[in-house]
Design an enzyme around this catalytic site. Structure first.
Site, PDB file in Angstrom:
ATOM      1  N   LYS A  91       0.833  -1.211   0.000  1.00 23.00           N
ATOM      2  CA  LYS A  91       0.000   0.000   0.000  1.00 23.00           C
ATOM      3  C   LYS A  91       0.873   1.269   0.000  1.00 23.00           C
ATOM      4  CE  LYS A  91      -2.006  -1.134   3.891  1.00 23.00           C
ATOM      5  NZ  LYS A  91      -1.264  -2.386   4.176  1.00 23.00           N
ATOM      6  N   ARG A 105      -9.728   1.123   8.562  1.00 22.18           N
ATOM      7  CA  ARG A 105      -9.321  -0.242   8.895  1.00 22.18           C
ATOM      8  C   ARG A 105     -10.396  -0.989   9.653  1.00 22.18           C
ATOM      9  NH1 ARG A 105      -3.429   0.640   8.789  1.00 22.18           N
ATOM     10  NH2 ARG A 105      -2.464  -1.350   9.280  1.00 22.18           N
ATOM     11  N   ARG A 132      12.032  -5.273   4.812  1.00 20.59           N
ATOM     12  CA  ARG A 132      11.706  -3.864   4.502  1.00 20.59           C
ATOM     13  C   ARG A 132      12.631  -2.939   5.288  1.00 20.59           C
ATOM     14  NH1 ARG A 132       5.805  -1.545   5.336  1.00 20.59           N
ATOM     15  NH2 ARG A 132       6.045  -2.461   7.396  1.00 20.59           N
ATOM     16  N   ARG A 175      11.335  -0.947  10.890  1.00 23.19           N
ATOM     17  CA  ARG A 175      10.213  -0.629  11.776  1.00 23.19           C
ATOM     18  C   ARG A 175      10.148  -1.594  12.952  1.00 23.19           C
ATOM     19  NH1 ARG A 175       4.915   0.496   8.140  1.00 23.19           N
ATOM     20  NH2 ARG A 175       3.991  -0.834   9.750  1.00 23.19           N
ATOM     21  N   ARG A 233      -0.437  -8.740  13.294  1.00 24.39           N
ATOM     22  CA  ARG A 233      -1.001  -7.698  12.416  1.00 24.39           C
ATOM     23  C   ARG A 233      -1.887  -8.332  11.355  1.00 24.39           C
ATOM     24  NH1 ARG A 233       4.370  -4.989  10.665  1.00 24.39           N
ATOM     25  NH2 ARG A 233       3.130  -3.880   9.135  1.00 24.39           N
TER      26      ARG A 233
HETATM   27  P1  AP5 Z   1       4.890  -1.547   1.765  1.00 22.10           P
HETATM   28  O1  AP5 Z   1       4.514  -0.729   0.579  1.00 22.10           O
HETATM   29  O2  AP5 Z   1       5.632  -0.874   2.860  1.00 22.10           O
HETATM   30  O3  AP5 Z   1       3.588  -2.329   2.333  1.00 22.10           O
HETATM   31  P2  AP5 Z   1       2.331  -1.793   3.120  1.00 22.10           P
HETATM   32  O4  AP5 Z   1       1.144  -2.500   2.574  1.00 22.10           O
HETATM   33  O5  AP5 Z   1       2.277  -0.289   3.134  1.00 22.10           O
HETATM   34  O6  AP5 Z   1       2.681  -2.372   4.554  1.00 22.10           O
HETATM   35  P3  AP5 Z   1       2.570  -1.752   6.011  1.00 22.10           P
HETATM   36  O7  AP5 Z   1       3.334  -2.704   6.890  1.00 22.10           O
HETATM   37  O8  AP5 Z   1       2.989  -0.310   6.054  1.00 22.10           O
HETATM   38  O9  AP5 Z   1       1.056  -1.852   6.276  1.00 22.10           O
HETATM   39  P4  AP5 Z   1       0.368  -1.847   7.603  1.00 22.10           P
HETATM   40  O10 AP5 Z   1      -1.031  -1.626   7.152  1.00 22.10           O
HETATM   41  O11 AP5 Z   1       0.578  -3.026   8.457  1.00 22.10           O
HETATM   42  O12 AP5 Z   1       1.087  -0.670   8.423  1.00 22.10           O
HETATM   43  P5  AP5 Z   1       0.640   0.809   8.828  1.00 22.10           P
HETATM   44  O13 AP5 Z   1       1.838   1.653   8.843  1.00 22.10           O
HETATM   45  O14 AP5 Z   1      -0.551   1.250   8.067  1.00 22.10           O
HETATM   46  O15 AP5 Z   1       5.722  -2.809   1.224  1.00 22.10           O
HETATM   47  C1  AP5 Z   1       6.286  -3.742   2.106  1.00 22.10           C
HETATM   48  C2  AP5 Z   1       7.667  -4.211   1.589  1.00 22.10           C
HETATM   49  O16 AP5 Z   1       7.496  -4.898   0.345  1.00 22.10           O
HETATM   50  C3  AP5 Z   1       8.639  -3.039   1.269  1.00 22.10           C
HETATM   51  O17 AP5 Z   1       9.927  -3.458   1.591  1.00 22.10           O
HETATM   52  C4  AP5 Z   1       8.510  -2.830  -0.260  1.00 22.10           C
HETATM   53  O18 AP5 Z   1       9.707  -2.321  -0.825  1.00 22.10           O
HETATM   54  C5  AP5 Z   1       8.205  -4.248  -0.730  1.00 22.10           C
HETATM   55  N1  AP5 Z   1       7.302  -4.287  -1.878  1.00 22.10           N
HETATM   56  C6  AP5 Z   1       6.156  -3.580  -2.073  1.00 22.10           C
HETATM   57  N2  AP5 Z   1       5.558  -3.939  -3.242  1.00 22.10           N
HETATM   58  C7  AP5 Z   1       6.354  -4.908  -3.782  1.00 22.10           C
HETATM   59  C8  AP5 Z   1       6.271  -5.701  -4.971  1.00 22.10           C
HETATM   60  N3  AP5 Z   1       5.254  -5.601  -5.841  1.00 22.10           N
HETATM   61  N4  AP5 Z   1       7.251  -6.608  -5.209  1.00 22.10           N
HETATM   62  C9  AP5 Z   1       8.288  -6.768  -4.326  1.00 22.10           C
HETATM   63  N5  AP5 Z   1       8.432  -6.041  -3.192  1.00 22.10           N
HETATM   64  C10 AP5 Z   1       7.466  -5.130  -2.917  1.00 22.10           C
HETATM   65  O19 AP5 Z   1       0.140   0.568  10.344  1.00 22.10           O
HETATM   66  C11 AP5 Z   1       1.036   0.257  11.378  1.00 22.10           C
HETATM   67  C12 AP5 Z   1       0.279   0.230  12.698  1.00 22.10           C
HETATM   68  O20 AP5 Z   1      -0.280   1.538  12.974  1.00 22.10           O
HETATM   69  C13 AP5 Z   1      -0.919  -0.710  12.765  1.00 22.10           C
HETATM   70  O21 AP5 Z   1      -0.531  -2.032  13.115  1.00 22.10           O
HETATM   71  C14 AP5 Z   1      -1.775  -0.049  13.841  1.00 22.10           C
HETATM   72  O22 AP5 Z   1      -1.285  -0.311  15.129  1.00 22.10           O
HETATM   73  C15 AP5 Z   1      -1.578   1.431  13.569  1.00 22.10           C
HETATM   74  N6  AP5 Z   1      -2.575   1.981  12.618  1.00 22.10           N
HETATM   75  C16 AP5 Z   1      -2.303   2.509  11.389  1.00 22.10           C
HETATM   76  N7  AP5 Z   1      -3.443   2.900  10.796  1.00 22.10           N
HETATM   77  C17 AP5 Z   1      -4.447   2.607  11.656  1.00 22.10           C
HETATM   78  C18 AP5 Z   1      -5.856   2.747  11.599  1.00 22.10           C
HETATM   79  N8  AP5 Z   1      -6.464   3.269  10.508  1.00 22.10           N
HETATM   80  N9  AP5 Z   1      -6.575   2.310  12.658  1.00 22.10           N
HETATM   81  C19 AP5 Z   1      -5.991   1.813  13.764  1.00 22.10           C
HETATM   82  N10 AP5 Z   1      -4.663   1.629  13.873  1.00 22.10           N
HETATM   83  C20 AP5 Z   1      -3.885   2.038  12.831  1.00 22.10           C
END
Ligand code: AP5
Length: 209
Positions: free
Chosen positions: A13, A88, A125, A151, A162
């Site tokens: 994402k 979410r 990552r 991270r 997660r």
């Molecule tokens: P990346 O693009 O970083 O993946 P992502 O889907 O953004 O993963 P996240 O871990 O950031 O998602 P998340 O939803 O768990 O975390 P968030 O920060 O929102 O890609 C991942 C890796 O793969 C990278 O190394 C990239 O280079 C590689 N890659 C990407 N595409 C590729 C491809 N096609 N081929 C090969 N490699 C590829 O949330 C973190 C925490 O915050 C949550 O657990 C929660 O505690 C809190 N939080 C955040 N938002 C909320 C909310 N709305 N409500 C409540 N709690 C929340």
């Protein structure tokens, strides 16, 4: 354009949000990034959020809903925005619908990937200390000399939780947006350039490759 990127942790994402931002020049709003910034600065919000994030649990709805309602009122959002990691839960989605009415979300891009892919991606990552750019030590390594960090929640046990939380609490959003006729699924396990061009097609824009 108001775009939501939905999908499991590590599906890509953030990577796609950065790409869309560069292509369409509308802001990328990541609740995860906003919360991490607060953790880094040791704010009250950050201290509270960290206790949930470290376990891979969701931060309470009222907190993230408040963050988003404030953020989307800023001037840079007048031409639209990309929501990365929000909503979410059904409660967050309903609060968003109420906050933007009479407008509506235009597109929900559901980027999907299986558990094996997710674990491979998240364990390698890394992000730039300078500007947060997302890298992967194998698939997209950082340039030489770039300082990067891992991270805190990218540990295998936390990743698994997660994923569980995603299935239980975020999974229902797939039908929520399918029923509105605005959700399109993309196979996020494909090559990143292919995913880029599929996402642009969904958004009705010319693919770059
Ligand atoms: P990346 O693009 O970083 O993946 P992502 O889907 O953004 O993963 P996240 O871990 O950031 O998602 P998340 O939803 O768990 O975390 P968030 O920060 O929102 O890609 C991942 C890796 O793969 C990278 O190394 C990239 O280079 C590689 N890659 C990407 N595409 C590729 C491809 N096609 N081929 C090969 N490699 C590829 O949330 C973190 C925490 O915050 C949550 O657990 C929660 O505690 C809190 N939080 C955040 N938002 C909320 C909310 N709305 N409500 C409540 N709690 C929340």
């Amino acid at each position: 354009m108001k775009i939501i990127l939905l999908g499991p942790p590590g599906a890509g994402k953030g990577t796609q949000a950065e790409f869309i931002y560069r292509h369409l020049n509308i802001p990328q709003i990541s609740t995860g990034d906003i919360l991490r910034e607060n953790v880094k600065n040791n704010t009250d919000l950050g201290i509270m959020a960290k206790s949930y994030m470290d376990k891979g649990e969701l931060v309470p709805d009222d907190v993230v809903i408040g963050i988003i309602k404030t953020r989307i009122k800023k001037d840079d959002c007048n031409g639209g925005y990309i929501l990365d990691g929000f909503p979410r839960t059904i409660e967050q989605a309903k609060a968003l619908d109420r906050a933007i009415q009479p407008d509506k979300i235009d597109n929900v891009v559901f980027i999907n990937a299986n558990e094996e892919t997710i674990i491979k991606r998240l364990s390698l990552r890394r992000q730039s200390k300078k500007d947060g750019t997302i890298y992967h030590l194998k698939f997209n390594p950082p340039p030489e000399g770039e300082e990067v960090f891992q991270r805190d929640d990218d540990k295998e046990d936390t990743i698994k939780n997660r994923l569980k939380v995603y299935i239980q609490q975020t999974g229902p959003l797939i039908n929520y947006y399918k029923d509105k006729g605005i959700l399109v699924e993309v196979d996020g396990s494909k090559d990143v350039n292919l995913v880029n061009s599929l996402v642009l097609k969904i958004l009705g824009k010319e693919p770059v490759i």
